[in-house]
Design an enzyme around this catalytic site. Structure first.
Site, PDB file in Angstrom:
ATOM      1  N   SER A  12       0.864  -1.179   0.000  1.00  0.00           N
ATOM      2  CA  SER A  12       0.000   0.000   0.000  1.00  0.00           C
ATOM      3  C   SER A  12       0.902   1.231   0.000  1.00  0.00           C
ATOM      4  CB  SER A  12      -0.943  -0.044   1.206  1.00  0.00           C
ATOM      5  OG  SER A  12      -1.842   1.051   1.199  1.00  0.00           O
ATOM      6  N   HIS A  39      -2.474  -0.801  -3.392  1.00  0.00           N
ATOM      7  CA  HIS A  39      -3.647   0.054  -3.217  1.00  0.00           C
ATOM      8  C   HIS A  39      -3.445   1.380  -3.946  1.00  0.00           C
ATOM      9  CE1 HIS A  39      -4.371  -2.166   0.848  1.00  0.00           C
ATOM     10  NE2 HIS A  39      -4.897  -2.817  -0.171  1.00  0.00           N
ATOM     11  N   ASP A 131      -4.413  -4.681   5.713  1.00  0.00           N
ATOM     12  CA  ASP A 131      -4.781  -5.542   4.592  1.00  0.00           C
ATOM     13  C   ASP A 131      -3.598  -6.459   4.265  1.00  0.00           C
ATOM     14  OD1 ASP A 131      -6.365  -6.584   2.551  1.00  0.00           O
ATOM     15  OD2 ASP A 131      -5.655  -5.133   1.069  1.00  0.00           O
TER      16      ASP A 131
END
EC number: 3.1.1.61
Length: 344
Positions: A12, A39, A131
């Site tokens: 991310s 992401h 995540d």
């Protein structure tokens, strides 16, 4: 399933540089396939395939749904789509968000674990929140290998730290050393005893969650049979959240498919509180302007008593507004402190 190892990588914030370092160290004859989720905003163009193709010897692409998985290739999740491993094909799907993201690292990792079992290697790099931790747990549970960037080497250490807390990780090292490690692990292949049997209940939950990520209807797939209703509602659709378990750790998924870890759910609720505070602040400021206008009209009409009453109301609402303004700023700063890396 592919007849060669599959490497799944999740990142991310701060993830582009370590991704470049990882792929730069992969050899031109790398015998596995690499799947990458980073992401990014849903409607922003992604240049990551070009960046990774330039960084190392392997070609990187945004794949098409259903194209065959080939060794020596890097498949990058397109914006606003989950990237999945579906048998010997690539899945590019528009299923429900997980942990507030689509693409989701967890969704990719679970699909690879479900498809490849011990033939998958999961890698978690720099990023905020958690995540990837749940999906990496599933990779480990199915007998795959797990690799996490050393948190001290990560620009944003939340994803690596969460993975290390959540999973008994096999390797944790700087990003610059991960590519060489992957090359060695892929060439060695999984040991015959690496495959770990899962219970019927675990297999069923994994199957359902992979199908949900691919766009399946959570309620029809039997989500309600996998967990108990929680007292919480889904921030995305307001549906009931059902409690799921990864070992001893709790997660949630609603009947339309949105999924949350405890940390992601708390973040979403905090953002909702902040949004509602700003909405209330706006209404109060509009109320002050309305009261002032009414007071001006009372003065013009010679009604000094009513004008004084309205002016006192203005002062009361302004005091309340100032208090709410401080609370809102504290809420915003608290979220920033949770997300931004420490300057120490």
């Amino acid at each position: 399933m592919p007849q060669f190892p599959v490497v799944v990588v999740g990142a991310s914030a701060g993830g582009v540089e370590p991704l470049q370092e990882v792929v730069a160290a992969l050899p031109p004859d790398f015998p596995g396939a690499v799947f990458v989720v980073l992401h990014i905003p849903p409607y922003s163009p992604s240049h990551l395939p070009h960046i990774l193709s330039q960084a190392g010897p392997l070609p990187a692409v945004h794949p098409e749904d259903g194209e065959p998985v080939r060794p020596g290739h890097i498949y990058v999740a397109p914006p606003d789509h989950h990237l999945l491993v579906e048998g010997d094909q690539v899945g590019v799907k528009n299923g429900p968000k997980e942990n507030r993201f689509r693409p989701s690292v967890d969704a990719l990792f679970r699909s690879a674990a479900y498809t490849c079992g011990a033939g998958v290697i999961g890698v978690v790099l720099s990023g905020v929140l958690d995540d990837g931790a749940s999906g990496l747990w599933t990779v480990k549970r199915r007998g795959g290998l797990t690799v996490v960037q050393d948190p001290a080497d990560a620009q944003f250490d939340s994803m690596p730290v969460s993975a290390l807390e959540y999973v008994d990780v096999d390797y944790s090292l700087p990003a610059a050393e991960i590519g060489a490690l992957l090359a060695g692990l892929v060439r060695a292949g999984p040991s015959p005893e690496a495959e770990v049997p899962m219970s019927e209940e675990e297999n069923r939950q994994l199957e359902v969650e992979v199908q949900i990520a691919a766009g399946g209807h959570a309620l029809r797939l039997g989500l309600t049979d996998l967990g108990e209703p929680s007292p919480f509602s889904c921030p995305e659709c307001q549906g009931v959240l059902y409690t799921l378990k990864d070992g001893t750790v709790t997660r949630f998924r609603c009947h339309t498919g949105h999924a949350y870890s405890l940390e992601a759910l708390l973040t979403e609720v905090s953002e909702d509180i902040e949004e509602k505070l700003y909405q209330t602040l706006r209404v109060m400021e509009e109320g002050v302007m309305l009261l002032r206008r009414m007071g001006e009209q009372a003065v013009q009409a010679g009604n000094t008593g009513n004008a004084a009453h309205l002016l006192e109301k203005v002062r009361q609402v302004e005091r309340q507004s100032e208090l709410l303004q401080r609370l809102t700023q504290q809420a915003v700063q608290s979220r920033l402190d949770d997300v931004l890396p420490s300057s120490d």
